[in-house]
Design a protein around this motif. Sequence first.
Motif, PDB file in Angstrom:
ATOM      1  N   ILE A 324      10.286 -20.193 -47.533  1.00 48.10           N
ATOM      2  CA  ILE A 324       9.223 -20.180 -48.540  1.00 48.10           C
ATOM      3  C   ILE A 324       9.356 -21.376 -49.478  1.00 48.10           C
ATOM      4  N   VAL A 325      10.188 -22.352 -49.095  1.00 54.13           N
ATOM      5  CA  VAL A 325      10.410 -23.512 -49.961  1.00 54.13           C
ATOM      6  C   VAL A 325      10.048 -24.797 -49.224  1.00 54.13           C
ATOM      7  N   ASN A 326       9.582 -25.772 -49.978  1.00 53.98           N
ATOM      8  CA  ASN A 326       9.335 -27.097 -49.396  1.00 53.98           C
ATOM      9  C   ASN A 326      10.229 -28.161 -50.024  1.00 53.98           C
ATOM     10  N   ASP A 327      11.311 -27.697 -50.637  1.00 53.06           N
ATOM     11  CA  ASP A 327      12.294 -28.574 -51.266  1.00 53.06           C
ATOM     12  C   ASP A 327      13.659 -28.230 -50.680  1.00 53.06           C
ATOM     13  N   ASN A 328      14.214 -29.133 -49.879  1.00 53.02           N
ATOM     14  CA  ASN A 328      15.471 -28.853 -49.194  1.00 53.02           C
ATOM     15  C   ASN A 328      16.666 -28.719 -50.129  1.00 53.02           C
ATOM     16  N   SER A 329      16.506 -29.111 -51.385  1.00 48.65           N
ATOM     17  CA  SER A 329      17.629 -29.016 -52.329  1.00 48.65           C
ATOM     18  C   SER A 329      17.782 -27.608 -52.897  1.00 48.65           C
ATOM     19  N   ILE A 330      16.791 -26.761 -52.698  1.00 47.56           N
ATOM     20  CA  ILE A 330      16.843 -25.400 -53.232  1.00 47.56           C
ATOM     21  C   ILE A 330      17.733 -24.540 -52.340  1.00 47.56           C
ATOM     22  N   ALA A 331      18.695 -23.871 -52.955  1.00 56.98           N
ATOM     23  CA  ALA A 331      19.616 -23.010 -52.218  1.00 56.98           C
ATOM     24  C   ALA A 331      19.211 -21.548 -52.356  1.00 56.98           C
ATOM     25  N   TYR A 332      19.388 -20.814 -51.284  1.00 57.00           N
ATOM     26  CA  TYR A 332      19.118 -19.367 -51.317  1.00 57.00           C
ATOM     27  C   TYR A 332      20.083 -18.676 -52.285  1.00 57.00           C
ATOM     28  N   GLY A 333      19.594 -17.675 -52.981  1.00 57.10           N
ATOM     29  CA  GLY A 333      20.440 -16.924 -53.908  1.00 57.10           C
ATOM     30  C   GLY A 333      20.570 -17.552 -55.275  1.00 57.10           C
ATOM     31  N   THR A 334      19.667 -18.481 -55.610  1.00 60.62           N
ATOM     32  CA  THR A 334      19.721 -19.159 -56.902  1.00 60.62           C
ATOM     33  C   THR A 334      18.449 -18.875 -57.700  1.00 60.62           C
ATOM     34  N   GLU A 335      18.496 -19.209 -58.991  1.00 61.09           N
ATOM     35  CA  GLU A 335      17.319 -19.019 -59.829  1.00 61.09           C
ATOM     36  C   GLU A 335      16.179 -19.947 -59.407  1.00 61.09           C
ATOM     37  N   LYS A 336      16.517 -21.106 -58.867  1.00 60.61           N
ATOM     38  CA  LYS A 336      15.472 -21.989 -58.353  1.00 60.61           C
ATOM     39  C   LYS A 336      14.768 -21.361 -57.165  1.00 60.61           C
ATOM     40  N   PHE A 337      15.529 -20.670 -56.343  1.00 58.02           N
ATOM     41  CA  PHE A 337      14.914 -19.979 -55.204  1.00 58.02           C
ATOM     42  C   PHE A 337      13.992 -18.866 -55.701  1.00 58.02           C
ATOM     43  N   ALA A 338      14.447 -18.128 -56.714  1.00 57.41           N
ATOM     44  CA  ALA A 338      13.606 -17.070 -57.289  1.00 57.41           C
ATOM     45  C   ALA A 338      12.287 -17.652 -57.788  1.00 57.41           C
ATOM     46  N   ALA A 339      12.365 -18.779 -58.492  1.00 56.64           N
ATOM     47  CA  ALA A 339      11.151 -19.419 -59.011  1.00 56.64           C
ATOM     48  C   ALA A 339      10.240 -19.888 -57.880  1.00 56.64           C
ATOM     49  N   ALA A 340      10.846 -20.265 -56.760  1.00 62.91           N
ATOM     50  CA  ALA A 340      10.054 -20.754 -55.625  1.00 62.91           C
ATOM     51  C   ALA A 340       9.209 -19.650 -54.998  1.00 62.91           C
ATOM     52  N   THR A 341       9.584 -18.389 -55.205  1.00 62.97           N
ATOM     53  CA  THR A 341       8.841 -17.283 -54.583  1.00 62.97           C
ATOM     54  C   THR A 341       7.416 -17.158 -55.114  1.00 62.97           C
ATOM     55  N   VAL A 342       7.140 -17.751 -56.280  1.00 64.53           N
ATOM     56  CA  VAL A 342       5.809 -17.608 -56.878  1.00 64.53           C
ATOM     57  C   VAL A 342       5.043 -18.927 -56.885  1.00 64.53           C
ATOM     58  N   THR A 343       5.403 -19.818 -55.960  1.00 71.45           N
ATOM     59  CA  THR A 343       4.651 -21.064 -55.806  1.00 71.45           C
ATOM     60  C   THR A 343       3.530 -20.861 -54.788  1.00 71.45           C
ATOM     61  N   GLU A 344       2.601 -21.795 -54.778  1.00 73.60           N
ATOM     62  CA  GLU A 344       1.509 -21.736 -53.810  1.00 73.60           C
ATOM     63  C   GLU A 344       2.042 -21.898 -52.382  1.00 73.60           C
ATOM     64  N   PHE A 345       3.062 -22.730 -52.227  1.00 75.13           N
ATOM     65  CA  PHE A 345       3.675 -22.907 -50.904  1.00 75.13           C
ATOM     66  C   PHE A 345       4.233 -21.575 -50.403  1.00 75.13           C
ATOM     67  N   ALA A 346       4.936 -20.851 -51.289  1.00 71.45           N
ATOM     68  CA  ALA A 346       5.499 -19.556 -50.918  1.00 71.45           C
ATOM     69  C   ALA A 346       4.397 -18.555 -50.584  1.00 71.45           C
ATOM     70  N   SER A 347       3.337 -18.561 -51.373  1.00 75.60           N
ATOM     71  CA  SER A 347       2.221 -17.642 -51.127  1.00 75.60           C
ATOM     72  C   SER A 347       1.651 -17.841 -49.730  1.00 75.60           C
ATOM     73  N   ASP A 348       1.500 -19.097 -49.338  1.00 70.97           N
ATOM     74  CA  ASP A 348       0.979 -19.405 -48.003  1.00 70.97           C
ATOM     75  C   ASP A 348       1.943 -18.914 -46.926  1.00 70.97           C
ATOM     76  N   ALA A 349       3.249 -19.132 -47.138  1.00 73.63           N
ATOM     77  CA  ALA A 349       4.252 -18.692 -46.163  1.00 73.63           C
ATOM     78  C   ALA A 349       4.297 -17.173 -46.074  1.00 73.63           C
ATOM     79  N   ILE A 350       4.161 -16.509 -47.211  1.00 71.12           N
ATOM     80  CA  ILE A 350       4.160 -15.043 -47.235  1.00 71.12           C
ATOM     81  C   ILE A 350       3.004 -14.494 -46.407  1.00 71.12           C
ATOM     82  N   MET A 351       1.830 -15.060 -46.555  1.00 75.08           N
ATOM     83  CA  MET A 351       0.663 -14.560 -45.827  1.00 75.08           C
ATOM     84  C   MET A 351       0.774 -14.853 -44.328  1.00 75.08           C
ATOM     85  N   LYS A 352       1.347 -15.998 -43.965  1.00 75.71           N
ATOM     86  CA  LYS A 352       1.539 -16.308 -42.552  1.00 75.71           C
ATOM     87  C   LYS A 352       2.576 -15.369 -41.932  1.00 75.71           C
ATOM     88  N   ALA A 353       3.644 -15.095 -42.691  1.00 73.76           N
ATOM     89  CA  ALA A 353       4.656 -14.157 -42.201  1.00 73.76           C
ATOM     90  C   ALA A 353       4.063 -12.763 -42.050  1.00 73.76           C
TER      91      ALA A 353
END
Length: 389
Positions: A324-353
């Motif tokens: 659900i991220v388009n930034d390879n620097s974001i690590a799973y289990g971090t606050e940055k990853f949590a913030a990524a869940t509410v991006t437009e990129f994540a929304s698109d990935a959620i609907m495709k999944a």
Amino acid sequence: MKQEMITFLSTLKDEIFELTKYLYNNPEESFHEYKAYNYISSLLNKYNFEVTPSYLGIPTSFYAQYGKGHPKVCFICEYDALKEKGHVYGYNAKTAISIASALALSKVIPKLGGSAIVIGCPGEILSGSKVAMTEQGTFEDIDAVLMVQPHTITAESGSSMAIVPLQIKYTDNSYNNNTSTGKYSALDACLFTFDALNVIAKGFENNCFIGDINVNSITDSFPESVEAKFSIKTSSTKIADEIENKIESFIKLTCSLLNVSSELHLYSMPCKELITNPTISRLFSHNLKESGIINISGIKNIFSSLNLGNVSHVVPCIHPYVSIVNDNSIAYGTEKFAAATVTEFASDAIMKAAQALSCTAFDIIDKQSLIADAKTELSRLQTSTLQIR
């Protein structure tokens, strides 16, 4: 019918995004997910699911169903978070995928037949509730369990570790008598045991560990009793059980040698390794590519436990990963990853999944031979697991 389902799913995007954001903005600790529970239950009620609240007496759990009879395809919701860091594991997005998939499937259930099941499973970060649900027979009437884990990579469903959590208590049989000179203490017995544990584990496989060691605080140099917790972590329940048996034998020897008494028991429910169903996994990967997510890595095995593991020994399951991220620097289990869940990129990935997951559920119900194949595979894989070593 599948196209009808996909079209309906497209109309849900804003509502699903609002669900994802609501959970993100209202993180709740394990077994205290009251806001999430109410929000999700209300949404399912809105779309005419029959919702059983406080399922199995767990206040923030639910069991929801749309349709009657078999095949019954189940989607799992997890919605707890860390108190200080929020949804670092993306369970808000995981729940959004499951809900979107279930709603899409419900659109065609009247024509297709079968049932869409949604189970709310609180407390995943702690002990989880799926283990208890499995013990109480929740999944015995289910034909398949599907869930997708939002992640930083897209990968096929793999395996997880089996974990047996044990607690040992040693008591000094000669404590407070007048012949204490030269005697062994309960602490000696505990240290002797922990020196041996990793040696015992080495006799099995490379992916075998004794971890999570925690010895109770000691108030004097020679305590009457000592309690300690530890976990056996390995690739299969079979191996974990063999190690546990050897540990029990060693503890009996320790008691005899050092003149101490012992108590050994589980301090929480064991977690079995995840058995991924190959038929359903291949089907999901195909549907994921059809939904527009082409780059799928190989099988992802994890070196931690999943409560879904226990479920997978009862009913065919999958647990794939979708980035659900388009930034390879974001690590799973971090606050940055949590913030990524509410991006437009994540929304698109959620609907495709969700499209891939709901199409997989559709295929399972539409071609019921797939259920028979999946259950045959589960029996074969269980037998294979039992024959390890």
